[in-house]
Scaffold this active site. Structure first.
Site, PDB file in Angstrom:
ATOM      1  N   ASP A  24      38.159  39.253  32.825  1.00  0.00           N
ATOM      2  CA  ASP A  24      37.819  37.859  33.134  1.00  0.00           C
ATOM      3  C   ASP A  24      38.894  36.904  32.614  1.00  0.00           C
ATOM      4  OD1 ASP A  24      36.288  35.812  34.137  1.00  0.00           O
ATOM      5  OD2 ASP A  24      34.937  35.718  32.423  1.00  0.00           O
ATOM      6  N   ASN A  72      32.018  37.975  44.305  1.00  0.00           N
ATOM      7  CA  ASN A  72      33.336  37.369  44.550  1.00  0.00           C
ATOM      8  C   ASN A  72      33.586  37.072  46.024  1.00  0.00           C
ATOM      9  OD1 ASN A  72      35.029  39.265  41.910  1.00  0.00           O
ATOM     10  ND2 ASN A  72      34.073  37.250  41.826  1.00  0.00           N
TER      11      ASN A  72
END
Ligand code: FPP
Length: 246
Positions: A24, A72
């Site tokens: 991340d 995503n």
């Protein structure tokens, strides 16, 4: 520039059998430097390469990297296209590294929404590395933990419907066999970068007993020293698996 932790002697390192990483902070890394988000993803590849090589070198048996989640797909189309191009490039350019390190690549996720070009490169790299006896590298692409459990339940339901399976025989081991890549051992350690304390729908079944380690640096700054620090932290945990400590 982030602070680098002390370099640990690999010989003294506790090495988990299986590791999962939520990579991340690529966007934050780029934005904080005045770049477009995609520059963070590009720089993240360097960290992927270093992490794969170091895990293979240290004898980790399974490494699963969260490269692109089901969620995503809701990002701007331009970012999705660039991420897919990056993944394709990685899948082609890293073949020599995978072969040199005897790494076996596996796709973890659904195929349906992936384009033909990325699927082709993925399949070629998976086939090329299929005979490698070393670390299993799971690339989670178009992956969702709940989706994986739903897909497994659906496969078992079909077997029951077709009269090939007695529902009474469904236990945890049988269920696990229906997950995407049962050949990757369940993670002992889940690492997340960029300081967030969430599991974000990653390997929900498999991380039941994983130790969590949250690293503050963003993924593009993640280096083998951070990996070593995570392994040392893992080595200091008392793992009870629901029982009492010895
Ligand atoms: C999270 O950062 C990262 C991703 C969604 C993609 C991860 C991709 C890479 C590391 C590069 C390609 C990977 C491989 C395996 C070739 P974010 O964009 O959510 O960052 P933010 O939370 O700071 O916005």
């Amino acid at each position: 520039m982030s602070e680098r932790p002390r370099v640990e002697s690999p010989a003294a390192l506790p090495v988990p059998r299986s590791v999962a990483i939520i990579m991340d902070g690529n966007g934050r890394w780029a934005r904080s430097r005045g770049f477009e988000r995609i520059r963070g993803h590009e720089r993240g590849i360097q960290a992927v390469r270093e992490t794969v090589e170091e895990c293979a070198r240290l004898g980790v048996q399974g490494l699963t990297l969260y490269a692109f989640s089901e969620e995503n797909w809701s990002r701007p189309q331009r970012e999705i296209d660039l991420l897919m191009r990056l993944l394709e490039r990685f899948l082609v350019e890293e073949r020599a590294t995978l072969m040199d390190n005897r790494v076996k690549l596996l796709h973890v996720g659904r195929r349906e929404r992936l384009g033909p070009s990325v699927l082709q490169k993925l399949d070629e790299s998976v086939a090329m590395t299929a005979g490698n006896p070393g670390m299993r590298l799971g690339l989670a692409i178009s992956y969702g933990g709940r989706a994986e459990i739903v897909d497994a339940a659906r496969r078992l339901a079909r077997e029951v419907r077709d009269g090939r399976l007695d529902p009474e025989l469904i236990d945890e081991a049988r269920f696990r066999e229906q997950l995407y890549r049962p050949e990757i051992p369940d993670p002992d350690l889940l690492i997340r970068t960029a300081g967030e304390m969430r599991v974000s729908n990653f390997l929900l079944w498999q991380i039941s007993y994983a130790e969590l380690h949250v690293e503050t640096v963003c993924w593009p700054d993640f280096r083998k020293e951070h990996l070593h620090a995570a392994f040392r932290a893992f080595g200091g945990r008392v793992r009870k698996f629901g029982a009492v400590a010895p």
